[in-house]
Scaffold this motif. Structure first.
Motif, PDB file in Angstrom:
ATOM      1  N   THR A 198       1.062  -1.062   0.024  1.00 35.22           N
ATOM      2  CA  THR A 198      -0.392   0.082   0.283  1.00 35.22           C
ATOM      3  C   THR A 198       0.257   1.303  -0.158  1.00 35.22           C
ATOM      4  N   TYR A 199       1.607   0.796   1.021  1.00 34.54           N
ATOM      5  CA  TYR A 199       2.895   2.636   1.133  1.00 34.54           C
ATOM      6  C   TYR A 199       3.774   2.417  -0.379  1.00 34.54           C
ATOM      7  N   ALA A 200       4.139   1.552  -0.490  1.00 36.41           N
ATOM      8  CA  ALA A 200       5.046   1.521  -1.910  1.00 36.41           C
ATOM      9  C   ALA A 200       3.494   1.668  -2.966  1.00 36.41           C
ATOM     10  N   ARG A 201       2.939   1.502  -3.500  1.00 36.39           N
ATOM     11  CA  ARG A 201       1.902   1.909  -4.775  1.00 36.39           C
ATOM     12  C   ARG A 201       2.173   2.878  -5.290  1.00 36.39           C
ATOM     13  N   PRO A 202       2.254   3.946  -5.211  1.00 32.62           N
ATOM     14  CA  PRO A 202       2.612   5.302  -6.032  1.00 32.62           C
ATOM     15  C   PRO A 202       4.212   5.122  -6.626  1.00 32.62           C
ATOM     16  N   TYR A 235       6.435   4.293 -15.974  1.00 31.83           N
ATOM     17  CA  TYR A 235       7.426   4.869 -16.987  1.00 31.83           C
ATOM     18  C   TYR A 235       7.812   3.787 -18.162  1.00 31.83           C
ATOM     19  N   LEU A 236       7.775   2.401 -18.026  1.00 32.23           N
ATOM     20  CA  LEU A 236       7.988   1.026 -18.732  1.00 32.23           C
ATOM     21  C   LEU A 236       7.257   1.717 -19.472  1.00 32.23           C
ATOM     22  N   LEU A 237       5.268   1.424 -18.917  1.00 28.18           N
ATOM     23  CA  LEU A 237       4.458   1.501 -19.831  1.00 28.18           C
ATOM     24  C   LEU A 237       3.358   2.882 -19.915  1.00 28.18           C
ATOM     25  N   PRO A 238       4.230   3.514 -20.275  1.00 20.88           N
ATOM     26  CA  PRO A 238       3.536   4.793 -20.454  1.00 20.88           C
ATOM     27  C   PRO A 238       1.746   4.321 -21.114  1.00 20.88           C
ATOM     28  N   LYS A 239       1.508   3.850 -21.801  1.00 24.73           N
ATOM     29  CA  LYS A 239       0.172   3.501 -22.615  1.00 24.73           C
ATOM     30  C   LYS A 239      -1.256   3.148 -21.608  1.00 24.73           C
ATOM     31  N   GLN A 240      -0.736   2.411 -20.576  1.00 26.48           N
ATOM     32  CA  GLN A 240      -1.267   1.379 -19.900  1.00 26.48           C
ATOM     33  C   GLN A 240      -1.719   1.719 -18.492  1.00 26.48           C
ATOM     34  N   PHE A 241      -1.716   3.011 -18.210  1.00 24.41           N
ATOM     35  CA  PHE A 241      -2.490   3.470 -16.709  1.00 24.41           C
ATOM     36  C   PHE A 241      -3.345   3.128 -16.299  1.00 24.41           C
ATOM     37  N   LEU A 242      -4.466   2.648 -17.382  1.00 22.05           N
ATOM     38  CA  LEU A 242      -5.770   1.997 -16.569  1.00 22.05           C
ATOM     39  C   LEU A 242      -5.712   0.637 -16.069  1.00 22.05           C
ATOM     40  N   ALA A 243      -4.809  -0.136 -17.029  1.00 25.89           N
ATOM     41  CA  ALA A 243      -4.215  -1.279 -16.653  1.00 25.89           C
ATOM     42  C   ALA A 243      -3.412  -1.806 -15.633  1.00 25.89           C
ATOM     43  N   ILE A 244      -2.851  -0.843 -15.235  1.00 24.50           N
ATOM     44  CA  ILE A 244      -1.545  -0.283 -14.257  1.00 24.50           C
ATOM     45  C   ILE A 244      -2.141  -0.397 -13.052  1.00 24.50           C
ATOM     46  N   ARG A 245      -3.291   0.478 -13.054  1.00 26.66           N
ATOM     47  CA  ARG A 245      -3.923   1.129 -12.334  1.00 26.66           C
ATOM     48  C   ARG A 245      -5.081  -0.566 -11.418  1.00 26.66           C
TER      49      ARG A 245
END
Length: 325
Positions: free
Chosen positions: A244-248, A256-266
């Protein structure tokens, strides 16, 4: 950071929206996981309430507090997740109430794990004094202190928010996430410092109790192995809580590695950080503990036979005896 800059950030993020089918699928998955885990946890709570053997044992009292805490945290975090997909933004006061309770329950978890580790250490290393030190009344006092400590961690953020934000902010709508509500630099620095202090203290507690129990194995063997394994499981739970604390940082690295996958990463980080740790607690005692497992079997699949209940067996015997006379 003023309100306009926050709204600008939300607009940028808001341009990335899941497709309808993806949003529905994600919410169905999250809701199903929440219901499944809370069903198991609810069964644990029901088992605890029905049998006095648990309510008179400090170890099980601390455990059931952890379970109830996890249920609250999971329900609220799931609700916030669904709101982020459906309503996207909500009124600040309503968001503030939900966030405060969610943060409180999140902070309670590592402190509760530390309390359970200490109780286990006392039971193994000071068995003759365990009944005097770990009483039911002291256990409930400890639970109260856990809530007070968590409240003292979040209250400064609320005071900073009231002091730094303009009145119009509290009449606005915002994406209900901690970084968008408690967005002051003071809050961010205080949050990081309090997390570090809390985790260091909890880790030191777990390590101390584990090694003391490990050294106690030279003098006795009964229950030592199980106690060590329990502490290790608490450590694994704490590792999951630390996500939880390391999530950001975790999300920034993936972006940084997958800039177009924001929603999937979230979505992936939400499942790993918020849901996975809540799945571990029922296993530690609900499935691993023989006493809990024995009493739980009646309720897990909702196949509780009224005739097999101890009270009903006694009543049946009384009725049979009355008929004979």
């Amino acid at each position: 950071m003023n309100l306009s800059s926050v709204n600008g950030t939300l607009t940028v993020i808001g341009n990335q929206r899941d497709r309808f089918t993806t949003a529905v699928t994600n919410n169905v998955i999250v809701t199903a996981l929440c219901i499944s885990i809370n069903y198991i946890n609810g069964t644990l709570v029901h088992t605890f309430r029905k049998h006095q053997i648990f309510s008179s044992n400090p170890r099980y009292i601390l455990f059931i507090h952890l379970v109830i805490n996890d249920m609250m945290q999971l329900i609220l975090s799931t609700l916030l997740h669904i709101i982020s997909y459906t309503l996207y933004t909500i009124n600040v006061p309503f968001c503030l109430i939900m966030l405060t309770i969610t943060i409180l329950t999140t902070l309670n978890t590592p402190l509760n794990l530390a309390g359970m580790a200490v109780e286990c250490y006392i039971a193994v290393c000071f068995p003759l004094r365990h009944a005097q030190i770990c009483t039911v009344q002291k256990t409930y006092i400890l639970i109260g202190l856990i809530w007070v400590a968590s409240a003292l961690s979040i209250l400064p953020d609320i005071f900073i928010l009231l002091a730094t934000e303009p009145l119009q902010f509290f009449y606005s709508k915002v994406l209900c996430a901690r970084d968008y509500v408690f967005r002051s630099n003071y809050s961010l620095k205080k949050r990081d410092a309090s997390h570090i202090v809390c985790l260091v203290l909890v880790w030191l507690t777990l390590l101390y109790t584990y090694f003391r129990i490990l050294f106690a194995a030279k003098k006795a063997t009964i229950g030592i192995k199980k106690a060590r394994n329990t502490i290790l499981l608490h450590g694994f739970q704490l590792l999951l809580c630390m996500l939880t604390y390391a999530r950001p940082m975790f999300e920034k690295g993936l972006l940084y590695l997958l800039p177009k996958q924001f929603l999937a990463i979230r979505f992936a980080s939400y499942v790993i950080v918020q849901i996975l740790p809540r799945f571990v607690s029922p296993i530690v005692y609900g499935l691993r503990d023989q006493t809990f497992r024995r009493y739980m079997r009646r309720y897990v699949l909702c196949k509780v036979s009224m005739s097999s209940h101890p009270e009903n067996i006694i009543m049946s015997s009384v009725r049979s005896a009355a008929k004979l006379h």
